[in-house]
Design a protein around this motif. Structure first.
Motif, short mmCIF file in Angstrom:
data_model
loop_
_atom_site.label_atom_id
_atom_site.label_comp_id
_atom_site.label_asym_id
_atom_site.label_seq_id
_atom_site.Cartn_x
_atom_site.Cartn_y
_atom_site.Cartn_z
N MET A 98 0.84 -1.18 0.00
CA MET A 98 0.00 0.00 0.00
C MET A 98 0.89 1.25 0.00
N VAL A 99 0.49 2.23 -0.76
CA VAL A 99 1.19 3.50 -0.82
C VAL A 99 0.96 4.26 0.48
N GLU A 100 2.00 4.93 0.99
CA GLU A 100 1.84 5.72 2.21
C GLU A 100 0.78 6.79 2.00
N SER A 101 -0.10 6.93 2.99
CA SER A 101 -1.17 7.93 2.87
C SER A 101 -1.43 8.56 4.23
N PHE A 102 -2.15 9.67 4.23
CA PHE A 102 -2.54 10.34 5.45
C PHE A 102 -3.80 11.15 5.17
N VAL A 103 -4.51 11.52 6.21
CA VAL A 103 -5.70 12.33 6.04
C VAL A 103 -5.27 13.77 5.80
N HIS A 104 -5.73 14.35 4.72
CA HIS A 104 -5.39 15.73 4.37
C HIS A 104 -6.45 16.70 4.84
N HIS A 105 -7.72 16.43 4.51
CA HIS A 105 -8.77 17.37 4.90
C HIS A 105 -10.15 16.72 4.91
N LEU A 106 -11.06 17.42 5.56
CA LEU A 106 -12.48 17.16 5.49
C LEU A 106 -13.11 18.35 4.79
N CYS A 107 -14.20 18.13 4.08
CA CYS A 107 -14.93 19.23 3.47
C CYS A 107 -16.24 19.39 4.22
N ILE A 108 -16.50 20.59 4.68
CA ILE A 108 -17.73 20.90 5.40
C ILE A 108 -18.47 22.00 4.64
N GLN A 109 -19.73 21.73 4.32
CA GLN A 109 -20.58 22.74 3.68
C GLN A 109 -21.46 23.38 4.75
N THR A 110 -21.78 24.65 4.55
CA THR A 110 -22.54 25.35 5.58
C THR A 110 -23.43 26.44 4.99
N ASN A 111 -24.58 26.63 5.64
CA ASN A 111 -25.45 27.76 5.37
C ASN A 111 -25.07 28.95 6.24
N THR A 112 -24.23 28.70 7.25
CA THR A 112 -23.85 29.73 8.23
C THR A 112 -22.35 29.98 8.13
N TYR A 113 -21.90 30.44 6.99
CA TYR A 113 -20.48 30.55 6.70
C TYR A 113 -19.72 31.40 7.72
N ILE A 114 -20.17 32.62 7.98
CA ILE A 114 -19.44 33.52 8.88
C ILE A 114 -19.36 32.92 10.28
N GLU A 115 -20.49 32.44 10.82
CA GLU A 115 -20.50 31.85 12.16
C GLU A 115 -19.60 30.62 12.22
N THR A 116 -19.67 29.79 11.18
CA THR A 116 -18.88 28.57 11.15
C THR A 116 -17.38 28.88 11.05
N LEU A 117 -17.01 29.83 10.20
CA LEU A 117 -15.61 30.22 10.08
C LEU A 117 -15.09 30.76 11.41
N LYS A 118 -15.86 31.60 12.07
CA LYS A 118 -15.45 32.13 13.39
C LYS A 118 -15.30 31.01 14.41
N PHE A 119 -16.21 30.03 14.39
CA PHE A 119 -16.14 28.90 15.32
C PHE A 119 -14.80 28.18 15.19
N TYR A 120 -14.45 27.80 13.97
CA TYR A 120 -13.23 27.03 13.77
C TYR A 120 -11.97 27.86 13.99
N THR A 121 -12.00 29.13 13.63
CA THR A 121 -10.79 29.95 13.80
C THR A 121 -10.69 30.52 15.21
N GLU A 122 -11.73 31.15 15.71
CA GLU A 122 -11.66 31.82 17.01
C GLU A 122 -11.77 30.87 18.19
N ARG A 123 -12.51 29.79 18.06
CA ARG A 123 -12.68 28.88 19.19
C ARG A 123 -11.73 27.69 19.16
N LEU A 124 -11.48 27.14 17.96
CA LEU A 124 -10.67 25.94 17.87
C LEU A 124 -9.26 26.18 17.36
N GLY A 125 -8.92 27.41 16.96
CA GLY A 125 -7.56 27.74 16.63
C GLY A 125 -7.10 27.46 15.21
N PHE A 126 -8.01 27.15 14.30
CA PHE A 126 -7.64 26.98 12.90
C PHE A 126 -7.22 28.34 12.35
#
Length: 134
Positions: free
Chosen positions: A1-29
């Motif tokens: 098997m070729v070496e692999s790793f998880v790169h990303h998840l894709c999340i779709q949202t109707n609440t873009y601004i709130e969701t972006l703030k959640f991940y950046t301001e609360r979780l440190g992304f």
């Protein structure tokens, strides 16, 4: 098997601004790239935490995305490892983060450690875990 790793998840949202703030301001992304007007979407944004990325995107123009179902097949949550779960829970509670409690507890013990679950504005469940016990 070729070496692999998880790169990303894709999340779709109707609440873009709130969701972006959640991940950046609360979780440190951090925002790596924000692309407005991306192939019929208002936004397609890459955010990063360590070596892990989330591709955060809105639905296509004039599309309202429906809610997921916690009892459906497929991804039900993703987990972030934190150094000190008690400190992180206290910080997130102070910010008004929505927790999914178990037996009226924010933090509960499972095999191999303690965890809690929080809910992002778009509905994604994020598990936070450490191995220190309760």
């Amino acid at each position: 098997m070729v070496e692999s790793f998880v790169h990303h998840l894709c999340i779709q949202t109707n609440t873009y601004i709130e969701t972006l703030k959640f991940y950046t301001e609360r979780l440190g992304f951090k925002v790596v790239q924000e692309s407005p007007d991306f192939h019929g979407r208002n936004f397609n944004t890459w955010i990063q935490l360590g070596d892990f990325y989330i591709e955060l995107q809105t639905g296509k123009q004039d599309e309202i995305l429906c809610d997921g179902n916690a009892n459906s097949q497929g991804l039900t949550h993703f987990c972030l490892w934190v150094e000190d779960l008690n400190t992180e829970v206290a910080r997130l509670r102070e910010l008004g983060t929505e927790f999914l409690m178990k037996n009226n507890e924010f933090i509960y013990y499972v095999e191999n450690g303690s965890l809690c679950k929080i809910k992002a504005p778009e509905g994604t469940i994020v598990e936070l875990r450490d191995n220190k016990g309760i």
